[in-house]
Design a protein around this motif. Structure first.
Motif, PDB file in Angstrom:
ATOM      1  N   LEU A 154       0.827  -1.209   0.000  1.00 27.78           N
ATOM      2  CA  LEU A 154       0.000   0.000   0.000  1.00 27.78           C
ATOM      3  C   LEU A 154       0.864   1.263   0.000  1.00 27.78           C
ATOM      4  O   LEU A 154       0.480   2.281  -0.587  1.00 27.78           O
ATOM      5  N   THR A 166      -4.674   3.939  -5.249  1.00 28.55           N
ATOM      6  CA  THR A 166      -4.414   3.374  -3.923  1.00 28.55           C
ATOM      7  C   THR A 166      -5.643   2.654  -3.385  1.00 28.55           C
ATOM      8  O   THR A 166      -5.552   1.562  -2.823  1.00 28.55           O
ATOM      9  N   ALA A 170      -5.997  -1.281  -2.524  1.00 28.18           N
ATOM     10  CA  ALA A 170      -6.452  -1.716  -1.195  1.00 28.18           C
ATOM     11  C   ALA A 170      -7.587  -2.725  -1.330  1.00 28.18           C
ATOM     12  O   ALA A 170      -7.629  -3.739  -0.602  1.00 28.18           O
ATOM     13  N   ARG A 173      -6.196  -5.986  -2.635  1.00 29.52           N
ATOM     14  CA  ARG A 173      -5.360  -6.600  -1.605  1.00 29.52           C
ATOM     15  C   ARG A 173      -6.230  -7.338  -0.579  1.00 29.52           C
ATOM     16  O   ARG A 173      -5.849  -8.403  -0.091  1.00 29.52           O
TER      17      ARG A 173
END
Length: 232
Positions: A154, A166, A170, A173
């Motif tokens: 991140l 981003t 996230a 992820r």
């Protein structure tokens, strides 16, 4: 080409350990080496996979630790697939299209983020943050590794300066972490990942956009190999 030959073909050099684990798991999951049967001899298997015997032994030891194979000594010894394999990993079953979708999205987003971050003129604070997250991940205990690993990835995303990118990383992820929680932590893979992390961050800090993309792509390929091996 016989299925056994197709599975036990040479692996690529960049992620030799991870791909060796993937090939062994595929052979076991597909019944090419069914429960109770012996894997090919170490010398033969290392030659067919195109890896060192050290790499092969690390892969086999990791599968032993996961309860998938066992080593027996003596005249009729070798590495055998356990008669009873571990129960399915917790949670709902992962379908192959779902797995591949998450891995494809992650590759596109995170290789692009590494390239973008390397192409920016990073400020002192951004550079310190990357180094700090790298150091945390490199020194993390097993119980904390995945959290520190996520934080590093991140931080790379944040270095792009794009809040949208981003946020997207996230989200993916979270999907990948749910999959990672279903497979064992393998120390040789973590050591290899730490080396790859260092290369990715170095390429970013050096402003080498293409090198950062390639380094990130190779790193993600290693994780993908383990996930495919254990889950698909």
């Amino acid at each position: 080409m016989p299925l056994r030959d197709a599975l036990f073909r040479p692996v690529r050099a960049g992620n030799a350990f991870e791909e060796t684990v993937e090939r062994l798991m595929q052979a076991i999951r597909l019944g090419v080496v069914p429960p109770g049967e012996r894997l090919p001899a170490e010398r033969e298997l290392a030659t067919r996979l195109g890896v060192s015997r050290v790499t092969l032994r690390e892969a086999i030891r990791s599968l032993q630790d996961a309860g998938i194979v066992e080593s027996r000594r003596g005249r009729y010894g070798g590495t055998f697939v356990n008669a009873e394999l571990p129960a399915s990993l917790p949670g709902r079953r992962v379908e192959v299209p779902e797995l591949l979708d998450a891995l494809t999205l992650r590759t596109v987003l995170e290789t692009g983020a590494a390239e973008c971050a390397a192409g920016r003129s990073l400020g002192p604070g951004e550079r310190r943050n990357l180094r700090a997250r790298l150091a945390e991940c490199s020194s993390a205990e097993l119980a904390e590794y995945r959290r520190k690993d996520s934080r590093l990835h991140l931080a790379i995303a944040e270095s792009t300066g794009s809040a949208s990118l981003t946020g997207a990383i996230a989200d993916v992820r979270m999907r990948v972490n749910e999959l990672l929680e279903r497979i064992p932590l393998l120390p040789p893979n973590l050591a290899h990942s730490n080396d790859q992390h260092e290369l990715v961050v170095t390429r970013i800090l050096d402003g080498d956009a293409e090198g950062a993309r390639r380094a990130m792509a190779e790193h993600l390929d290693g994780t993908a190999s383990l996930l495919r091996g254990f889950l698909s």
